[in-house]
Motif scaffolding. Structure first.
Motif, PDB file in Angstrom:
ATOM      1  N   GLU A 112       0.859  -1.180   0.000  1.00 10.47           N
ATOM      2  CA  GLU A 112       0.000   0.000   0.000  1.00 10.47           C
ATOM      3  C   GLU A 112       0.892   1.226   0.000  1.00 10.47           C
ATOM      4  OE1 GLU A 112      -3.070   0.054   2.872  1.00 10.47           O
ATOM      5  OE2 GLU A 112      -3.429  -2.092   2.678  1.00 10.47           O
ATOM      6  N   GLU A 113       0.794   1.975  -1.039  1.00 10.41           N
ATOM      7  CA  GLU A 113       1.612   3.164  -1.200  1.00 10.41           C
ATOM      8  C   GLU A 113       0.692   4.338  -1.484  1.00 10.41           C
ATOM      9  OE1 GLU A 113       3.937   2.356  -4.615  1.00 10.41           O
ATOM     10  OE2 GLU A 113       5.272   0.967  -3.590  1.00 10.41           O
ATOM     11  N   GLU A 114       1.224   5.519  -1.334  1.00  9.77           N
ATOM     12  CA  GLU A 114       0.492   6.694  -1.775  1.00  9.77           C
ATOM     13  C   GLU A 114       0.522   6.681  -3.282  1.00  9.77           C
ATOM     14  OE1 GLU A 114       1.727  10.449  -0.244  1.00  9.77           O
ATOM     15  OE2 GLU A 114       2.144   9.598   1.710  1.00  9.77           O
ATOM     16  N   GLU A 115      -0.624   6.512  -3.877  1.00 13.50           N
ATOM     17  CA  GLU A 115      -0.650   6.464  -5.332  1.00 13.50           C
ATOM     18  C   GLU A 115      -0.824   7.863  -5.879  1.00 13.50           C
ATOM     19  OE1 GLU A 115      -2.954   3.559  -7.280  1.00 13.50           O
ATOM     20  OE2 GLU A 115      -2.665   2.097  -5.684  1.00 13.50           O
ATOM     21  N   GLU A 116       0.096   8.262  -6.694  1.00 13.59           N
ATOM     22  CA  GLU A 116       0.024   9.563  -7.345  1.00 13.59           C
ATOM     23  C   GLU A 116      -0.386   9.349  -8.783  1.00 13.59           C
ATOM     24  OE1 GLU A 116       3.098  12.640  -6.330  1.00 13.59           O
ATOM     25  OE2 GLU A 116       4.203  10.785  -5.917  1.00 13.59           O
ATOM     26  N   SER A 117      -1.193  10.238  -9.249  1.00  7.83           N
ATOM     27  CA  SER A 117      -1.559  10.133 -10.656  1.00  7.83           C
ATOM     28  C   SER A 117      -0.405  10.679 -11.490  1.00  7.83           C
ATOM     29  CB  SER A 117      -2.842  10.915 -10.929  1.00  7.83           C
ATOM     30  OG  SER A 117      -2.592  12.301 -10.803  1.00  7.83           O
ATOM     31  N   ILE A 118      -0.479  10.417 -12.743  1.00  5.92           N
ATOM     32  CA  ILE A 118       0.570  10.887 -13.645  1.00  5.92           C
ATOM     33  C   ILE A 118       0.569  12.403 -13.719  1.00  5.92           C
ATOM     34  CG2 ILE A 118      -0.798  10.700 -15.739  1.00  5.92           C
ATOM     35  CD1 ILE A 118       2.521   9.450 -16.141  1.00  5.92           C
ATOM     36  N   VAL A 119      -0.616  12.992 -13.546  1.00  2.00           N
ATOM     37  CA  VAL A 119      -0.725  14.445 -13.602  1.00  2.00           C
ATOM     38  C   VAL A 119       0.048  15.059 -12.429  1.00  2.00           C
ATOM     39  CG1 VAL A 119      -2.320  16.401 -13.523  1.00  2.00           C
ATOM     40  CG2 VAL A 119      -2.931  14.338 -14.795  1.00  2.00           C
ATOM     41  N   ASP A 120      -0.102  14.470 -11.244  1.00  2.00           N
ATOM     42  CA  ASP A 120       0.620  14.992 -10.080  1.00  2.00           C
ATOM     43  C   ASP A 120       2.137  14.881 -10.281  1.00  2.00           C
ATOM     44  OD1 ASP A 120      -1.778  15.538  -8.819  1.00  2.00           O
ATOM     45  OD2 ASP A 120      -1.821  13.585  -7.786  1.00  2.00           O
ATOM     46  N   THR A 121       2.587  13.792 -10.878  1.00  2.00           N
ATOM     47  CA  THR A 121       4.010  13.604 -11.129  1.00  2.00           C
ATOM     48  C   THR A 121       4.524  14.645 -12.115  1.00  2.00           C
ATOM     49  OG1 THR A 121       3.690  11.234 -10.826  1.00  2.00           O
ATOM     50  CG2 THR A 121       5.739  11.925 -11.828  1.00  2.00           C
ATOM     51  N   VAL A 122       3.745  14.927 -13.167  1.00  2.00           N
ATOM     52  CA  VAL A 122       4.153  15.919 -14.159  1.00  2.00           C
ATOM     53  C   VAL A 122       4.149  17.309 -13.543  1.00  2.00           C
ATOM     54  CG1 VAL A 122       3.487  17.013 -16.339  1.00  2.00           C
ATOM     55  CG2 VAL A 122       3.412  14.535 -16.114  1.00  2.00           C
ATOM     56  N   MET A 123       3.218  17.572 -12.678  1.00  2.00           N
ATOM     57  CA  MET A 123       3.097  18.898 -12.050  1.00  2.00           C
ATOM     58  C   MET A 123       4.352  19.235 -11.238  1.00  2.00           C
ATOM     59  SD  MET A 123       0.299  20.473 -12.807  1.00  2.00           S
ATOM     60  CE  MET A 123      -0.114  21.594 -11.518  1.00  2.00           C
ATOM     61  N   LYS A 124       4.970  18.230 -10.662  1.00  2.00           N
ATOM     62  CA  LYS A 124       6.173  18.477  -9.870  1.00  2.00           C
ATOM     63  C   LYS A 124       7.297  19.063 -10.708  1.00  2.00           C
ATOM     64  CE  LYS A 124       5.536  14.728  -6.585  1.00  2.00           C
ATOM     65  NZ  LYS A 124       6.090  13.462  -6.106  1.00  2.00           N
ATOM     66  N   PHE A 125       7.319  18.731 -11.975  1.00  2.00           N
ATOM     67  CA  PHE A 125       8.417  19.150 -12.823  1.00  2.00           C
ATOM     68  C   PHE A 125       8.132  20.430 -13.608  1.00  2.00           C
ATOM     69  CE2 PHE A 125       9.013  14.591 -12.250  1.00  2.00           C
ATOM     70  CZ  PHE A 125      10.304  14.586 -11.763  1.00  2.00           C
ATOM     71  N   LEU A 126       6.946  20.959 -13.492  1.00  2.00           N
ATOM     72  CA  LEU A 126       6.605  22.199 -14.192  1.00  2.00           C
ATOM     73  C   LEU A 126       7.123  23.398 -13.419  1.00  2.00           C
ATOM     74  CD1 LEU A 126       2.936  21.512 -15.305  1.00  2.00           C
ATOM     75  CD2 LEU A 126       4.985  21.487 -16.722  1.00  2.00           C
ATOM     76  N   PRO A 127       7.441  24.500 -14.112  1.00  2.00           N
ATOM     77  CA  PRO A 127       7.848  25.711 -13.408  1.00  2.00           C
ATOM     78  C   PRO A 127       6.679  26.285 -12.598  1.00  2.00           C
ATOM     79  CG  PRO A 127       8.215  25.904 -15.792  1.00  2.00           C
ATOM     80  CD  PRO A 127       7.546  24.614 -15.534  1.00  2.00           C
ATOM     81  N   GLY A 128       7.001  27.087 -11.599  1.00  2.00           N
ATOM     82  CA  GLY A 128       6.017  27.655 -10.662  1.00  2.00           C
ATOM     83  C   GLY A 128       4.802  28.301 -11.312  1.00  2.00           C
ATOM     84  N   PRO A 129       4.964  29.234 -12.273  1.00  5.76           N
ATOM     85  CA  PRO A 129       3.786  29.892 -12.861  1.00  5.76           C
ATOM     86  C   PRO A 129       2.850  28.912 -13.571  1.00  5.76           C
ATOM     87  CG  PRO A 129       5.784  31.103 -13.442  1.00  5.76           C
ATOM     88  CD  PRO A 129       6.192  29.859 -12.736  1.00  5.76           C
ATOM     89  N   LEU A 130       3.384  27.925 -14.207  1.00  3.05           N
ATOM     90  CA  LEU A 130       2.533  26.925 -14.890  1.00  3.05           C
ATOM     91  C   LEU A 130       1.787  26.073 -13.852  1.00  3.05           C
ATOM     92  CD1 LEU A 130       4.754  25.683 -17.866  1.00  3.05           C
ATOM     93  CD2 LEU A 130       2.699  27.082 -17.982  1.00  3.05           C
ATOM     94  N   GLN A 131       2.445  25.753 -12.754  1.00  2.00           N
ATOM     95  CA  GLN A 131       1.782  24.996 -11.695  1.00  2.00           C
ATOM     96  C   GLN A 131       0.587  25.785 -11.165  1.00  2.00           C
ATOM     97  OE1 GLN A 131       4.503  23.880  -8.595  1.00  2.00           O
ATOM     98  NE2 GLN A 131       5.577  22.383  -9.889  1.00  2.00           N
ATOM     99  N   ASP A 132       0.803  27.095 -10.961  1.00  2.00           N
ATOM    100  CA  ASP A 132      -0.277  27.946 -10.455  1.00  2.00           C
ATOM    101  C   ASP A 132      -1.457  27.967 -11.419  1.00  2.00           C
ATOM    102  OD1 ASP A 132       1.263  28.468  -8.270  1.00  2.00           O
ATOM    103  OD2 ASP A 132       2.028  30.401  -9.043  1.00  2.00           O
ATOM    104  N   MET A 133      -1.176  28.033 -12.734  1.00  2.00           N
ATOM    105  CA  MET A 133      -2.241  28.068 -13.727  1.00  2.00           C
ATOM    106  C   MET A 133      -3.083  26.788 -13.663  1.00  2.00           C
ATOM    107  SD  MET A 133      -0.442  29.702 -17.137  1.00  2.00           S
ATOM    108  CE  MET A 133      -1.475  28.758 -18.184  1.00  2.00           C
ATOM    109  N   PHE A 134      -2.428  25.625 -13.531  1.00  2.00           N
ATOM    110  CA  PHE A 134      -3.155  24.363 -13.514  1.00  2.00           C
ATOM    111  C   PHE A 134      -3.889  24.156 -12.192  1.00  2.00           C
ATOM    112  CE2 PHE A 134      -0.145  23.188 -16.959  1.00  2.00           C
ATOM    113  CZ  PHE A 134      -1.092  22.826 -17.925  1.00  2.00           C
ATOM    114  N   ASN A 135      -3.341  24.659 -11.092  1.00  2.00           N
ATOM    115  CA  ASN A 135      -3.969  24.473  -9.789  1.00  2.00           C
ATOM    116  C   ASN A 135      -5.219  25.327  -9.647  1.00  2.00           C
ATOM    117  OD1 ASN A 135      -2.194  22.572  -8.827  1.00  2.00           O
ATOM    118  ND2 ASN A 135      -0.789  24.103  -7.972  1.00  2.00           N
ATOM    119  N   LYS A 136      -5.329  26.480 -10.333  1.00  2.00           N
ATOM    120  CA  LYS A 136      -6.479  27.358 -10.230  1.00  2.00           C
ATOM    121  C   LYS A 136      -7.715  26.743 -10.889  1.00  2.00           C
ATOM    122  CE  LYS A 136      -3.927  31.647  -9.900  1.00  2.00           C
ATOM    123  NZ  LYS A 136      -3.592  32.904 -10.529  1.00  2.00           N
ATOM    124  N   LYS A 137      -7.535  25.915 -11.840  1.00  2.00           N
ATOM    125  CA  LYS A 137      -8.684  25.356 -12.577  1.00  2.00           C
ATOM    126  C   LYS A 137      -9.418  24.357 -11.787  1.00  2.00           C
ATOM    127  CE  LYS A 137      -7.190  26.158 -17.241  1.00  2.00           C
ATOM    128  NZ  LYS A 137      -6.938  25.625 -18.518  1.00  2.00           N
TER     129      LYS A 137
END
Length: 137
Positions: A112-137
């Motif tokens: 049993e592990e914390e399952e992260e979706s692929i979207v969460d994994t990709v979000m970690k590697f995005l620059p800060g402003p892009l992360q903010d844009m995706f998190n607001k939606k």
């Protein structure tokens, strides 16, 4: 002074002898040729044995150095690992009538592990402003 000296006779004799060999005549047989060939073969065998002993000694020294490194870092030989795995498989299947189950490698779903979706994994590697844009939606 004689016309034919000993040296000139010898040269003439040697030349006719060599000509005979070239024309297909028989060569002189050395009475010690067989003994000399045996000695040569024995010398070659001895050199080969010495060479093998030298390389065996060098390999033994290398293996002792390798073992020292294995001991220092706690590494097991490949053969030891395979033997331990085989013993574990045999021990696990002693009372079983079916074939042993294959071991599931770590991280392949049984735990049993914390399952992260692929979207969460990709979000970690995005620059800060892009992360903010995706998190607001």
């Amino acid at each position: 002074m004689p016309i034919c000296t000993f040296t000139s006779l010898f040269i003439m004799f040697r030349a006719t002898k060599d000509m005979g060999k070239m024309l297909g005549g028989e060569e002189e047989k050395d009475p010690d040729a067989e003994r000399k060939e045996e000695e040569r073969q024995e010398a070659l065998r001895q050199q080969e044995e010495e060479r093998k002993a030298k390389y065996a000694k060098m390999e033994a020294e290398r293996e002792s150095i390798r073992q020292g490194i294995r001991d220092k870092y706690g590494i097991k030989k490949k053969e030891e690992k395979e033997a331990e795995a085989q013993a574990a498989m045999e021990q696990a299947s002693e009372g079983s009538l079916t074939r042993p189950k294959k071991a599931i490698p770590a991280g392949c779903g049984n735990e049993e592990e914390e399952e992260e979706s692929i979207v969460d994994t990709v979000m970690k590697f995005l620059p800060g402003p892009l992360q903010d844009m995706f998190n607001k939606k």
